[in-house]
Design a protein around this motif. Structure first.
Motif, PDB file in Angstrom:
ATOM      1  N   ILE A  88       0.840  -1.211   0.000  1.00 23.28           N
ATOM      2  CA  ILE A  88       0.000   0.000   0.000  1.00 23.28           C
ATOM      3  C   ILE A  88       0.870   1.254   0.000  1.00 23.28           C
ATOM      4  O   ILE A  88       0.663   2.176  -0.796  1.00 23.28           O
ATOM      5  N   LYS A  89       1.878   1.289   0.879  1.00 23.67           N
ATOM      6  CA  LYS A  89       2.712   2.485   0.980  1.00 23.67           C
ATOM      7  C   LYS A  89       3.642   2.620  -0.215  1.00 23.67           C
ATOM      8  O   LYS A  89       3.932   3.734  -0.663  1.00 23.67           O
ATOM      9  N   MET A  90       4.108   1.506  -0.748  1.00 21.95           N
ATOM     10  CA  MET A  90       4.938   1.569  -1.950  1.00 21.95           C
ATOM     11  C   MET A  90       4.129   2.111  -3.120  1.00 21.95           C
ATOM     12  O   MET A  90       4.599   2.948  -3.896  1.00 21.95           O
ATOM     13  N   ASN A  91       2.884   1.638  -3.248  1.00 20.75           N
ATOM     14  CA  ASN A  91       2.013   2.121  -4.332  1.00 20.75           C
ATOM     15  C   ASN A  91       1.713   3.612  -4.161  1.00 20.75           C
ATOM     16  O   ASN A  91       1.785   4.381  -5.122  1.00 20.75           O
ATOM     17  N   ASN A  92       1.402   4.021  -2.929  1.00 21.94           N
ATOM     18  CA  ASN A  92       1.121   5.441  -2.678  1.00 21.94           C
ATOM     19  C   ASN A  92       2.338   6.307  -2.975  1.00 21.94           C
ATOM     20  O   ASN A  92       2.227   7.391  -3.551  1.00 21.94           O
ATOM     21  N   HIS A  93       3.515   5.807  -2.587  1.00 21.39           N
ATOM     22  CA  HIS A  93       4.736   6.591  -2.733  1.00 21.39           C
ATOM     23  C   HIS A  93       5.170   6.715  -4.195  1.00 21.39           C
ATOM     24  O   HIS A  93       5.644   7.769  -4.624  1.00 21.39           O
ATOM     25  N   LEU A  94       4.990   5.628  -4.970  1.00 20.96           N
ATOM     26  CA  LEU A  94       5.528   5.597  -6.330  1.00 20.96           C
ATOM     27  C   LEU A  94       4.485   5.880  -7.407  1.00 20.96           C
ATOM     28  O   LEU A  94       4.844   6.015  -8.581  1.00 20.96           O
ATOM     29  N   PHE A  95       3.215   5.971  -7.030  1.00 23.46           N
ATOM     30  CA  PHE A  95       2.161   6.060  -8.049  1.00 23.46           C
ATOM     31  C   PHE A  95       2.371   7.221  -9.015  1.00 23.46           C
ATOM     32  O   PHE A  95       2.246   7.058 -10.232  1.00 23.46           O
TER      33      PHE A  95
END
Length: 586
Positions: free
Chosen positions: A438-445
């Motif tokens: 979730i945080k990787m997706n939010n950070h890299l989106f």
């Protein structure tokens, strides 16, 4: 249709959406792929233009028979239809921004007046899905149901996800004009950027290069001042020292660096600031500043800042983001060239990049998987690949990720570096695999969205004490497990979430496995499955399972050798082969 078939179509639709900046070129293909795996045989799309809800433009009607004749095309993208003629439940969809399903047009009072249209078009029910962007309904998709057809919960969930992807495509198309304006704005600076890049590679003068880029920032954003800072970071991602600082003009450096402590502490990647309280000594005319923070790799962070007396716009922010990406890519290329100087036996840049790819899939910590041996086979299709595996020891567990980035070459290698850097940081404090995703997706989106890529991934925790594995899946293939009786373990109730970079608000869930009785676990990317022989037959899951069972008693050396021989003998056209990554836990 099975959930696997739906997910396969969803991934293909995602690839279509992220690969195009024009909704109108791909809308019919998306509808066709959607209808391949759900019950409705017909669907269409209506859009509102310019916040005008008086007319619903029928932009996609190729699946219909009667309606296009009733409302013939009268504009560039379709028919302009008076929205007041639509039944009540369609208005509910637009106003409430909710999915509405009418199972029987002839029995639902909200569909009053639609009976004749339903008879002529040959449908009895209708499911309508809104397209919502920034809180506004910009259109809707209708799925038409014949007598006897009914949507299951799985069908509705699948169509809703397709609807979200179509909304994304519409948003991309709307933003396209803004992007074109941004490109036009940047055009005057391209010569300077190219000149600076060439100078960097010829003179290896990083300071000169960053000075030129600082000047480009001033010119492109109409700022009074700019500064580019590159910092050293530790394994936790915290800044531990400044590597280089360049400002334009030079005398502004000390004053602008007074802003950095607040920016470094901020959790925001980029931000606009007003009402500055810093007492500058040499610079004037600053009412606002805008900055962008960029993690180049696990050891380096970039901060770019522009300041002036103007109100910074979204275009300015996008400009700074684009130039920051250019700086990061140039620095990576520069470091590759520096490594070439140190290794005279490396023939060219591609060889360096391949070495970098191997570093990204670092095998130094892979043998720590409790009593089991962990090893991998990796063969990029185009010298540099987008497949990678990485693992970190955190307290009493191993935290690992396997991922497949869409595409090949330097772009995918760049994305791999970003993902690996984010994973290294998140793996040290996240409480679960789904939290990392979730945080990787939010950070890299935002970066994925700008470049137009996505990545499938599995993140896992392996508890050495409990001998228990917990994994969370972002659109990736589930691992193959073999038990102590040399039988394939069928994973029940597996959940494959949306790939990273598709939806900024994606959520994920975890699956827990007791691996005490598991003899071997195999993680893999799709390259091994999709390779084809001379008859165009794919190797497939069955082929990989067969290989694993045939080699279950072999050691690491024989397994890797046999896998290479199997691939070489199976693949007919090497040019069409994808990246291959297979990870064994044995």
């Amino acid at each position: 249709m099975s959930s696997v078939e739906r997910m396969r179509e969803l991934v293909e639709i995602s690839q279509i959406v992220t690969g195009s900046d024009n909704f109108y070129e791909i809308k019919d293909l998306i509808i066709t792929k959607m209808l391949n795996v759900v019950h409705p045989t017909k669907a269409c799309v209506n859009l509102f233009y310019g916040n005008d809800y008086n007319y619903a433009h029928l932009v996609c009607s190729s699946m219909l028979d009667y309606i296009p004749k009733l409302f013939p095309k009268n504009e560039k993208y379709g028919s302009k239809i008076d929205f007041s003629v639509y039944p009540k439940y369609i208005h509910e969809v637009v106003e409430k921004k909710e999915v509405v399903i009418v199972e029987n047009i002839f029995e639902d009072e909200r569909a009053l007046g639609e009976e004749e249209l339903a008879v002529n078009e040959g449908y009895i029910g209708r499911a309508v899905f809104p397209f919502v962007i920034n809180g506004k309904t910009v259109g809707f998709m209708s799925c038409y149901l014949k007598s006897g057809e009914k949507l299951s919960d799985e069908d509705i969930d699948f169509i809703s996800q397709v609807s979200s992807l179509m909304t994304l495509s519409i948003s991309i198309t709307e933003k396209n004009d803004g992007i074109k304006k941004l490109i036009k704005k940047l055009r005057n600076s391209i010569k300077n950027i190219n000149k600076a890049s060439r100078q960097l590679y010829s003179t290896k003068d990083m300071f000169y290069y960053l000075k030129k880029m600082a000047s480009v920032l001033l010119e492109t954003t109409d700022s009074e001042y700019s500064i580019i800072n590159i910092y050293n970071t530790n394994t936790q991602g915290a800044i531990v020292g400044q590597k280089i600082s360049v400002a334009e003009p030079d005398y502004a450096m000390n004053d602008l660096n007074m802003l950095m402590p607040e920016i470094i502490k901020s959790t925001e990647t980029y931000s606009h600031k007003k009402e500055l309280k810093v007492d500058f000594k040499r610079i004037k005319n600053i009412e606002n500043y805008v900055y962008y923070k960029f993690i180049i790799n696990t050891e380096t962070e970039l901060i770019v800042l522009c300041a002036g007396n103007k109100e910074y716009s979204t275009d300015d922010r996008n400009t700074i983001t684009a130039i920051s990406n250019q700086i990061a890519l140039s620095m990576q290329s520069y470091e590759y060239l520096a490594k070439q100087e140190m290794h005279k036996d490396i023939d060219n840049d591609l060889s360096i990049l391949k070495s970098q790819q191997k570093l990204l899939i670092n095998g130094s910590n892979l043998a720590t998987f409790s009593s089991k041996e962990l090893f991998y086979y990796n063969d990029p299709a185009k010298v540099v690949g987008g497949d990678f595996f990485h693992a970190n020891d955190v307290e009493n567990r191993l935290v690992f990720i396997i991922s497949d980035v869409m595409g090949h070459g330097i772009v995918s290698n760049y994305i791999v570096a970003m993902m690996k850097g984010a994973f290294d940081i998140l793996s040290r404090y996240a409480k679960s695999p789904e939290e990392i995703l979730i945080k990787m997706n939010n950070h890299l989106f935002s970066e994925f969205d700008k470049i137009g890529v996505y990545a499938t991934s599995i993140v896992g925790f392996y508890d050495r004490t409990k001998r228990e594995m917990v994994i969370s899946n972002a659109g990736h293939y589930m691992p193959i497990m073999i038990d102590s009786d040399d039988k394939i373990v069928k994973i029940k109730n597996s959940v494959r979430g949306i790939p990273i970079g598709i939806d900024e608000d994606s959520t994920y869930s975890s699956m827990r496995f007791d691996v005490n009785d598991i003899k071997e676990i195999c993680f893999f990317t799709d390259g091994i499955l999709e390779m084809k022989n001379k008859d165009e037959n794919e190797f497939g899951i069955e082929g990989l399972e067969r290989f694993l069972l045939d080699n279950i008693e072999n050691d690491k050396k024989d397994i890797l050798s046999n896998l290479k021989n199997t691939i070489d003998s199976f693949v007919f056209n090497e040019e069409k082969r994808d990246d291959i990554l297979v990870v064994f836990v044995k």
